[in-house]
Design a protein around this motif. Structure first.
Motif, PDB file in Angstrom:
ATOM      1  N   PHE A  70       0.764  -1.237  -0.056  1.00 14.90           N
ATOM      2  CA  PHE A  70      -0.003   0.002  -0.023  1.00 14.90           C
ATOM      3  C   PHE A  70       0.915   1.381   0.088  1.00 14.90           C
ATOM      4  O   PHE A  70       0.876   2.088   0.850  1.00 14.90           O
ATOM      5  CB  PHE A  70      -0.801   0.009   1.127  1.00 14.90           C
ATOM      6  CG  PHE A  70      -2.151  -1.201   1.028  1.00 14.90           C
ATOM      7  CD1 PHE A  70      -2.922  -0.897   0.082  1.00 14.90           C
ATOM      8  CD2 PHE A  70      -2.000  -2.062   1.828  1.00 14.90           C
ATOM      9  CE1 PHE A  70      -4.185  -1.961   0.113  1.00 14.90           C
ATOM     10  CE2 PHE A  70      -3.005  -3.237   1.665  1.00 14.90           C
ATOM     11  CZ  PHE A  70      -3.948  -2.994   0.950  1.00 14.90           C
ATOM     12  N   GLY A  71       1.952   1.213  -0.771  1.00 15.76           N
ATOM     13  CA  GLY A  71       2.611   2.437  -1.000  1.00 15.76           C
ATOM     14  C   GLY A  71       3.881   2.507  -0.124  1.00 15.76           C
ATOM     15  O   GLY A  71       4.613   3.352  -0.141  1.00 15.76           O
ATOM     16  N   ASN A  72       3.921   1.814   1.185  1.00 16.09           N
ATOM     17  CA  ASN A  72       4.918   1.800   2.135  1.00 16.09           C
ATOM     18  C   ASN A  72       5.998   1.088   1.881  1.00 16.09           C
ATOM     19  O   ASN A  72       5.843  -0.134   1.407  1.00 16.09           O
ATOM     20  CB  ASN A  72       4.344   1.401   3.709  1.00 16.09           C
ATOM     21  CG  ASN A  72       3.259   2.671   4.043  1.00 16.09           C
ATOM     22  OD1 ASN A  72       3.626   3.926   3.949  1.00 16.09           O
ATOM     23  ND2 ASN A  72       2.421   2.126   4.521  1.00 16.09           N
ATOM     24  N   VAL A  77       8.708  -0.531   9.533  1.00 13.81           N
ATOM     25  CA  VAL A  77       7.831  -1.267  10.500  1.00 13.81           C
ATOM     26  C   VAL A  77       6.170  -0.831  10.136  1.00 13.81           C
ATOM     27  O   VAL A  77       5.592  -1.672  10.147  1.00 13.81           O
ATOM     28  CB  VAL A  77       8.272  -1.121  11.956  1.00 13.81           C
ATOM     29  CG1 VAL A  77       7.010  -1.723  12.743  1.00 13.81           C
ATOM     30  CG2 VAL A  77       9.643  -1.581  12.225  1.00 13.81           C
ATOM     31  N   ASP A  78       6.184   0.268   9.945  1.00 17.41           N
ATOM     32  CA  ASP A  78       4.649   1.006   9.452  1.00 17.41           C
ATOM     33  C   ASP A  78       4.011  -0.020   8.581  1.00 17.41           C
ATOM     34  O   ASP A  78       2.669  -0.200   8.481  1.00 17.41           O
ATOM     35  CB  ASP A  78       4.837   2.277   9.233  1.00 17.41           C
ATOM     36  CG  ASP A  78       5.145   3.146  10.479  1.00 17.41           C
ATOM     37  OD1 ASP A  78       5.005   2.508  11.564  1.00 17.41           O
ATOM     38  OD2 ASP A  78       5.312   4.495  10.429  1.00 17.41           O
ATOM     39  N   ARG A  80       3.841  -2.979   8.124  1.00 14.12           N
ATOM     40  CA  ARG A  80       3.281  -4.299   8.520  1.00 14.12           C
ATOM     41  C   ARG A  80       2.051  -3.961   9.420  1.00 14.12           C
ATOM     42  O   ARG A  80       1.006  -4.914   9.629  1.00 14.12           O
ATOM     43  CB  ARG A  80       4.160  -4.988   9.645  1.00 14.12           C
ATOM     44  CG  ARG A  80       5.082  -6.050   8.966  1.00 14.12           C
ATOM     45  CD  ARG A  80       6.184  -5.575   8.517  1.00 14.12           C
ATOM     46  NE  ARG A  80       7.443  -5.537   9.420  1.00 14.12           N
ATOM     47  CZ  ARG A  80       8.500  -5.216   9.277  1.00 14.12           C
ATOM     48  NH1 ARG A  80       8.717  -4.676   7.810  1.00 14.12           N
ATOM     49  NH2 ARG A  80       9.563  -4.960  10.043  1.00 14.12           N
ATOM     50  N   ASP A  82      -0.593  -3.104   7.972  1.00 12.20           N
ATOM     51  CA  ASP A  82      -1.865  -3.377   6.944  1.00 12.20           C
ATOM     52  C   ASP A  82      -1.376  -4.744   6.694  1.00 12.20           C
ATOM     53  O   ASP A  82      -2.304  -5.231   5.766  1.00 12.20           O
ATOM     54  CB  ASP A  82      -1.549  -2.458   5.670  1.00 12.20           C
ATOM     55  CG  ASP A  82      -1.970  -1.316   5.783  1.00 12.20           C
ATOM     56  OD1 ASP A  82      -3.275  -1.090   6.539  1.00 12.20           O
ATOM     57  OD2 ASP A  82      -1.637  -0.135   5.265  1.00 12.20           O
TER      58      ASP A  82
ATOM     59  N   THR B   5      -0.134   5.382  10.676  1.00 11.41           N
ATOM     60  CA  THR B   5       0.515   4.449  11.565  1.00 11.41           C
ATOM     61  C   THR B   5       1.353   5.017  12.547  1.00 11.41           C
ATOM     62  O   THR B   5       2.123   5.971  12.176  1.00 11.41           O
ATOM     63  CB  THR B   5       0.940   3.281  11.007  1.00 11.41           C
ATOM     64  OG1 THR B   5       1.978   3.676  10.027  1.00 11.41           O
ATOM     65  CG2 THR B   5      -0.114   2.451  10.053  1.00 11.41           C
ATOM     66  N   ASN B   7       4.111   3.448  14.770  1.00  9.50           N
ATOM     67  CA  ASN B   7       4.810   2.373  15.338  1.00  9.50           C
ATOM     68  C   ASN B   7       6.415   2.691  15.483  1.00  9.50           C
ATOM     69  O   ASN B   7       7.234   1.980  15.132  1.00  9.50           O
ATOM     70  CB  ASN B   7       4.717   1.148  14.327  1.00  9.50           C
ATOM     71  CG  ASN B   7       3.364   0.642  14.013  1.00  9.50           C
ATOM     72  OD1 ASN B   7       2.668   0.262  15.050  1.00  9.50           O
ATOM     73  ND2 ASN B   7       2.924   0.767  12.815  1.00  9.50           N
TER      74      ASN B   7
END
Lengths: 284, 303
Positions: A70-72, A77-78, A80, A82, B5, B7
């Protein structure tokens, strides 16, 4: 539109002791998965399926190329947040019960209190483990482990679920249940990326398929496009009389340039027969 | 669109979840059975030299010293063994069982995972030592009361002066549950914490539990010779190789010598606050160093 998964020219080498040259497990693999799609990556053992998945999860570092969720960037870590992941032959902490296992993974994703308890209950029902929620995972059967694994993968309501050989070692009944769960995920709009060498199952659930061989993507595309044979036509009739079949055959023979390849009864699959005679049987 | 997010690494809540889980995991491995064994040791050491209780001099204090010695010895043994074995077991087991995949596939920074695992072992050590300390202090308090009462009665019958009796009473009380004894238990905990963090570092370098356990025990033993290594470095006339080896030992291995003040406390000597403070500071330094180096290795590790 933003892609659920975007792998671009992924390369992964493994350096093994005693070998001068590194072993290339994944060689310039590229694939994209649209949101809501069920994508199957198939290939023989050691072809690079699991390594591709691990690179997507940040468990291995790509030597070249990029993986995005999704573009990351998948090394962040972020990304993950999704993703839900079910590894091949998973073993969970044997000292925890099914409910405790889900609570633990839920807490790791930041869930707390009533929201967490509600989610645990919902997932246990979804994977049909409500009756075994207080049993230690150490006593679960193979199929139950796969199902609790799937439940933990879904605990933070991910938009993408990655399944590595989800039906490995599971009997046909358990396998069918997992297949139904994948259909359920698809209905809920969750993107599924699975790898398996159970081709029939992949064929049943996947919208698109990639075939990987010796680290390279050799074929990729929508399943219907890949499987249809361009110069052949299928005609399936019900309760056709022998006279009608004779007429049809005669018509086809009279047509120049057309050849009748096969005429007979379509076959069911062994899996369908097995399920019909076991689970679907009304009387023993 | 990407979901927003948060994290960030070093999230206390997430670390707390992993810590508590690791603690539960170790507890359910039935390590607390050892506490029953410890209770037995304390009771047996309490019964030793009981025949000396009739003597109205300081020999009653030997019983108390025996309880302290046995208890602190057992605490040291338990905490060092647990510190090495529990830590050595956790990481390779998670890799072998593939539970690590499912944990790291969640939004869990690797540093949080490592700290949480170490935190679980430290929590177990702390709770175990606390229970053992309470048991030891309780037995010691009770026993000191009886020993002092018997000594005072005997000395009064012999006609000793009040100030002489008070001096004997104070001398005997030093063998009871003193603050120095609590400090010694704290030193036992701090030593075990450094042993555990060393084992954590070893376990990220190797996936073998056996290797980590054996090397962890070796590190502990070598770390006890830090003083000797430093002495060799300061001596004149030493060869290059000896100096190099001494330098390596004093740099790489944690200095466990500072925690050996426990032996002095067993003998009834007071533990200075500055020694405890120094030990706490040194322990914090080793923990930070070991966790940081572990993270450097673990962050790049592939599974």
């Amino acid at each position: 539109m933003e892609k659920a998964v975007e792998i671009q020219d992924l390369v992964k080498d493994f350096r093994t002791p005693g070998r001068k040259l590194p072993l290339r497990a994944v060689d310039r693999v590229s694939l994209t998965i649209a949101p809501g799609e069920v994508y199957g990556l198939i290939g023989p053992n050691g072809s690079g399926k699991s390594t591709t998945m691990k690179a997507l999860l940040g468990l291995v570092q790509p030597d070249a190329g990029t993986c995005k969720i999704f573009g990351n960037d998948s090394m962040q870590v972020d990304s993950r947040q999704d993703v839900g992941f079910l590894p091949e032959n998973p073993y969970f902490y044997k000292h925890l019960t099914g409910a405790e296992t889900l609570r633990y993974y839920g807490k790791l994703c930041g869930l707390r209190g009533k929201a967490l308890e509600g989610k645990v209950k919902e997932l246990l029902e979804l994977v049909d483990l409500g009756g075994a929620s207080d049993r230690r995972v150490g006593g679960y059967s193979k199929g139950m482990l796969q199902r609790i694994g799937l439940a933990q993968a879904l605990v933070q309501e991910p938009r993408l679920v990655i399944l590595d050989e989800p039906t490995a070692g599971v009997d046909p009944v358990g396998s069918r249940e997992i297949r139904d769960l994948i259909f359920d995920l698809k209905e809920r709009g969750i993107t599924v990326f699975l790898c398996s060498h159970l081709l029939e199952q992949v064929q049943e659930v996947c919208d698109r398929v990639g075939i990987i061989y010796r680290g390279k993507m050799v074929k990729e595309g929508p399943l219907d496009d890949l499987l249809s044979i361009g110069d052949q036509t299928e005609l399936i009739l019900r309760d056709a009389s022998p006279e009608l079949l004779e007429k049809l055959e005669a018509m086809i023979r009279s047509e120049a340039g057309t050849e009748l390849l096969r005429c007979g009864r379509p076959k069911t699959t062994l899996e369908k027969l097995f399920l019909q005679e076991t689970v679907g049987r009304k009387h023993p | 669109m990407s979901r927003v997010t948060r994290n960030r690494p070093l999230n206390p809540r997430r670390i707390g979840v992993i810590t508590l889980h690791t603690f539960t995991q170790l507890v359910r491995m039935k390590v607390f059975y050892f506490l029953g064994f410890f209770a037995l040791i304390v009771m047996v050491s309490n019964l030793l030299k009981i025949q000396d209780l009739g003597r109205p001099d300081l020999s009653g204090a030997e019983v108390l010293r025996s309880i302290r010695s046995w208890s602190l010895g057992t605490m040291t043994l338990f905490s060092v063994v647990l510190g090495v074995v529990a830590t050595a077991l956790l990481l390779p087991k998670d890799i072998e069982d593939r539970t690590l995949y499912t944990v790291l596939a969640k939004p869990v920074p690797r540093i949080d995972y490592l700290i949480g695992k170490l935190g679980g072992v430290l929590m177990l050590l702390f709770v175990s030592l606390l229970v053992m300390d309470l048991l030891m202090s309780g037995v010691l308090a009770l026993r000191t009361h009886f020993v002092v009462a018997e000594q005072v009665a005997g000395l009064q019958a012999r006609g000793w002066a009040a100030d002489q009796i008070e001096a004997v009473r104070l001398e005997t009380a030093k063998q009871g549950p003193t603050w120095s004894l609590q400090g010694a238990v704290l030193l036992v905990f701090l030593r075990a914490a450094v042993v555990a963090s060393s084992a954590l570092l070893l376990s990220v370098l190797s996936t073998s539990t056996l290797f980590t356990t054996i090397t962890g025990v070796l590190v502990y033993f070598i770390g006890n010779f830090q003083g000797v290594a430093r002495k060799i470095m300061s001596e004149e006339g030493m060869g290059f190789a000896e100096r190099g080896a001494a330098l390596a030992i004093s740099t790489i291995f944690p200095d466990f010598g500072i925690y050996n003040m426990v032996d002095m406390v067993i003998q009834g000597e007071a533990l200075a606050a500055v020694v405890v403070g120094k030990a706490i500071g040194l322990t914090c330094f080793y923990l930070l160093l070991h966790v940081f180096v572990s993270w450097l290795v673990f962050a790049k590790k592939e599974f």
